[in-house]
Design an enzyme around this catalytic site. Structure first.
Site, PDB file in Angstrom:
ATOM      1  N   HIS A   1       7.874  27.006  52.216  1.00  0.00           N
ATOM      2  CA  HIS A   1       7.192  25.962  51.441  1.00  0.00           C
ATOM      3  C   HIS A   1       8.093  24.733  51.284  1.00  0.00           C
ATOM      4  O   HIS A   1       7.709  23.611  51.641  1.00  0.00           O
ATOM      5  CB  HIS A   1       6.797  26.523  50.071  1.00  0.00           C
ATOM      6  CG  HIS A   1       6.116  25.537  49.180  1.00  0.00           C
ATOM      7  ND1 HIS A   1       4.751  25.454  49.072  1.00  0.00           N
ATOM      8  CD2 HIS A   1       6.615  24.567  48.378  1.00  0.00           C
ATOM      9  CE1 HIS A   1       4.437  24.478  48.229  1.00  0.00           C
ATOM     10  NE2 HIS A   1       5.555  23.921  47.794  1.00  0.00           N
ATOM     11  N   GLU A   2       9.288  24.966  50.771  1.00  0.00           N
ATOM     12  CA  GLU A   2      10.208  23.837  50.571  1.00  0.00           C
ATOM     13  C   GLU A   2      10.609  23.245  51.926  1.00  0.00           C
ATOM     14  O   GLU A   2      10.784  22.037  52.061  1.00  0.00           O
ATOM     15  CB  GLU A   2      11.443  24.273  49.781  1.00  0.00           C
ATOM     16  CG  GLU A   2      11.169  24.889  48.397  1.00  0.00           C
ATOM     17  CD  GLU A   2      10.334  24.017  47.471  1.00  0.00           C
ATOM     18  OE1 GLU A   2      10.370  22.786  47.613  1.00  0.00           O
ATOM     19  OE2 GLU A   2       9.596  24.581  46.629  1.00  0.00           O
TER      20      GLU A   2
ATOM     21  N   GLU B   1       2.269  18.096  49.255  1.00  0.00           N
ATOM     22  CA  GLU B   1       1.898  19.503  49.092  1.00  0.00           C
ATOM     23  C   GLU B   1       1.120  20.006  50.304  1.00  0.00           C
ATOM     24  O   GLU B   1       1.179  21.185  50.643  1.00  0.00           O
ATOM     25  CB  GLU B   1       1.082  19.707  47.807  1.00  0.00           C
ATOM     26  CG  GLU B   1       1.875  19.525  46.514  1.00  0.00           C
ATOM     27  CD  GLU B   1       3.007  20.533  46.321  1.00  0.00           C
ATOM     28  OE1 GLU B   1       2.931  21.638  46.882  1.00  0.00           O
ATOM     29  OE2 GLU B   1       3.991  20.199  45.624  1.00  0.00           O
TER      30      GLU B   1
END
Lengths: 502, 502
Positions: free
Chosen positions: A265-266, A295
């Site tokens: 995700h990061e 996002e």
């Protein structure tokens, strides 16, 4: 462009560079605060960050800078410079809308509220946080009037994180999304498939977790010459430029996939930043189009790529080599386990299907709060009512209920929708990507993600902040915000996993 | 003090605070550069540090600040403020001695020279570094004339790291020191004692090394609420205030005591900084008295405490628990191994007895270089000649010879003596401490170092920069710089280890 315009753009570039340097310093100091700073360094660090932000404030509010920005004529500029100047003017106008003393009070109030929230969460006592929350809400409502809005006061908050977003637009999309999700959830309940996941909870030492996370980040295209990974309680991404992106991860001994998916995700946020061209910094457009677009990239990598069968097919032998106890787990079982759907009370622990329901709950509550339609004493009860309605669950404590998120304590009303929009956009992008590269999953299955990275870079990342989110979405997909693709993606994926028709 | 003086001191405090904030930012950014920053972040980081140091320079050279400093009358001030103002004035005067363009050239030259030194060391090629070294030497000799000196040009360089230190003073002390050390070394050669040390080279995983380092740091009194430990290629200590001290350590798999002793060494620096009262920052006296005094504290902890029998007696059971393979090694054998005397080519690998000979070699060479008595082409040969004479060894490559230290590339001529002075002071302090606490070693043997820490805090650390090194030494020990105590300490310790009369 005229020589005079070029000269002025050069001057602007130098001003932006100085601001950039100071923000670079602040970013690293904030990162250090979360990652390494000892407890007693806290007070000093707050003051140092305040000092740096004051210096930036003085540059930005100087007559020299302001006059420079407003000296440009649109017709003298090329397209990118036009966009840059437009963004800078909006930034000025927004900044000047709130009186300076109220801005300073806001920093103090939100800083105190965050401590109160932390304390309240640890002690599981909503009453500790309530007075701070009330103050933040009152100030938020006061600020709304400074910002201005056309229809709904909440529009002014949405606009902060995605320019031009409105309640009218969101209500419609979230209605469709909710209907679709509830329908999928109900049908999944009828499935006979039982998914084992005990092996995900097996103790895995940090060294192994770290090795796998670094392997996966490398695989998805995160460039370690322009980035690094640290550890912190709550994972996040920060950056000083496209050449220095920092991710943080938390390693949990009996839940090793937590670190892996938060790395991915990061890493998605990080790859976006790494791919934004440095040249855009000259005119201040070297950021993301919006928080929801940010996002969309992190959740694209985390879910659409990172929880796909093909991705794990490509790297599973290596994963088994690193995490020994995976040797006894088939790829099929592993894939199902990381995609198990199970309603939960906590947003950040939730799966792809239920995640957006957590967001919709917050969105509905925030609208009510901002419009003064709920008494703060009744908020926990209302929270539970919504969770009961959408997910069939009741929080038995505040920690897993209304105190689970840090956003309200930080004054970030209007942010939550970014996550759901990110999911929706990610599926719209997937659809466009798949049209361009019909064999994309085959390549992923071979462990090769370079084509995915290239497509995202060339279609999305390279534009930085030149376009608004809506414009960029249109440019890339030919369509507007539309949750159909996300729901289709879920139906297609989960009908196979749960062997039901969706 | 007069109300007007108090008001001006308050204004000064605020100026110093702003400078402190910016230096705090620079310290963390530099730390991050060594510890975490990815490769490609380098160029930006250099520019950010330059930007911050420019802001500091502008404050310091502002008329407002300068006028303020020079507006104080000595008779209006209390003792500490007098000392603070005196130090600030000296700082100003020193800064104004070198023309601004030459100062800037110095930053560029030393920055380039450091890269050249690194490259030369890796490629083991002195000729890569020589042109930079020559430029640095020429500039150093130019700067000497700006600084001014009474007798020897080298005095001006010594003064930078310990105010008032001269060649005349050092020559005498280093002569006595050299005579004493060579005598001890010759006698040790006649010993029949054979010291085993193979167990120090056994593979020890990083987790174990880390655990032992943290345990030891805790034991010696390093406060982890006001400090933290990171990893870097070359260990160092940096700080933003007494509430945030950072040490770095390097863990070497087959040499676990390297990390332990460098932890204790850096921990000694750190404890000194942690113990300096915050109130001294109001007048800019919250640093160490000098670099040699700083080294006296680190080397006191590293050698006098950290290589003592009693220290290990107090913690050996715990060390054996953490580092499993120590279970088969007796405390006696371990103690001897960590104190084995063996002439070596590399300063940082050398033992307590030979260490200062490495320093004396550098001191003698530096004096010749600064006084223009050596051709740079002959320097490596001269280096080897000295090593042959003092240690009976010849470097077969530049890496273990003239390229081993980073100091010359960084322009730090005059710094090396600080290390030897640190050793000499540490033994003078030990003598005073032992007089005050005759049972100090018994307490250490029980694993309790609180009395040592308290004595150092109350006698040395609490004074910050109020006193010059000479004054402080006199105050604490009643004596001047004197290498007798250090030689006595070595004779006493090593006669027992090597079973010879020294």
């Amino acid at each position: 462009m005229k020589p005079e315009t070029i000269k002025k753009l050069e001057e602007l570039k130098n001003c932006l560079k100085e601001i950039h340097y100071l923000e670079h310093a602040s970013a690293i100091l904030s990162l250090d605060r979360s990652v390494s700073m000892p407890k007693n360094g806290s007070k000093d660090r707050g003051e140092v960050l305040g000092c740096l932000s004051n210096i930036v404030y003085n540059i930005i509010t100087s007559d020299r800078f302001k006059n420079l920005i407003y000296s440009f004529q649109e017709e003298d500029l090329d397209f990118i410079s036009q966009r840059g100047i437009k963004k800078l003017k909006k930034y000025f106008e927004d900044m000047n809308k709130v009186p300076e003393d109220r801005q300073q009070q806001w920093i103090i109030t939100t800083s105190e509220a965050q401590s109160k929230w932390e304390e309240a969460k640890i002690k599981d006592d909503y009453s500790i946080f309530k007075p701070s929350l009330e103050e933040i809400i009152n100030m938020t409502r006061e600020f709304l009037e400074y910002y201005g809005y056309e229809e709904n006061p909440y529009d002014a908050l949405l606009d902060k994180y995605q320019s031009g977003l409105t309640v009218k637009k969101l209500d419609k999309v979230f209605y469709d999304l909710k209907e679709g999700l509830v329908d999928i959830l109900n049908k999944l309940k009828e499935s006979n498939v039982i998914i084992k996941e005990d092996f995900l909870k097996k103790k895995t030492c940090k060294t192994q977790q770290k090795e796998l996370c670094m392997y996966v980040l490398n695989k998805i295209g995160f460039d370690f010459n322009s980035g690094a990974v640290a550890e912190s309680e709550h994972p996040f991404t920060t950056n000083t430029s496209n050449k220095d992106i920092r991710l943080t991860v938390k390693y949990v001994e009996n839940n090793f996939t937590k670190a892996i998916f938060s790395s991915i995700h990061e890493g998605g946020h990080g790859i976006y930043e790494q791919n934004i061209p440095e040249s855009l910094s000259d005119i201040g457009l070297n950021g993301a189009a919006s928080m929801s677009l940010h996002e969309s990239q992190s959740r694209f990598y985390e879910n659409i790529i990172g929880r796909s069968y093909e991705f794990w097919k490509g790297i599973y032998p290596k994963a088994q080599e690193i995490v020994n106890h995976l040797k006894d787990v088939s790829l099929d079982d592993f894939y199902k386990a990381i995609n198990k759907v199970e309603p939960s009370l906590v947003r950040i622990k939730s799966d792809e299907v239920t995640y957006n329901l957590h967001i919709i709950i917050r969105y509905e509550l925030e609208k009510m709060i901002v419009n003064g339609e709920v008494n703060l004493n009744d908020l926990p009860e209302l929270w539970n009512k919504k969770y009961n309605e959408y997910l069939g669950m009741n929080a038995e404590n505040y920690e897993d209920g209304i105190l689970q998120d840090m956003h309200w304590g930080a004054g970030m009303f209007g942010y939550f929708p970014s996550y759901a929009l990110g999911n929706i956009y990610s599926a719209q992008f997937l659809n466009a990507m798949f049209k361009d590269m019909p064999n994309m999953y085959e390549e992923i299955g071979k462990g090769d993600l370079s084509h995915v990275n290239k497509w995202l870079r060339e279609n999305i990342h390279c534009h930085g902040e030149i376009y608004d989110t809506d414009e960029l979405l249109k440019k890339v997909t030919g369509e507007e915000l539309n949750c159909k693709y996300f729901l289709d993606y879920l139906r297609n994926k989960y009908s196979k996993i749960y062997n039901v028709s969706l």
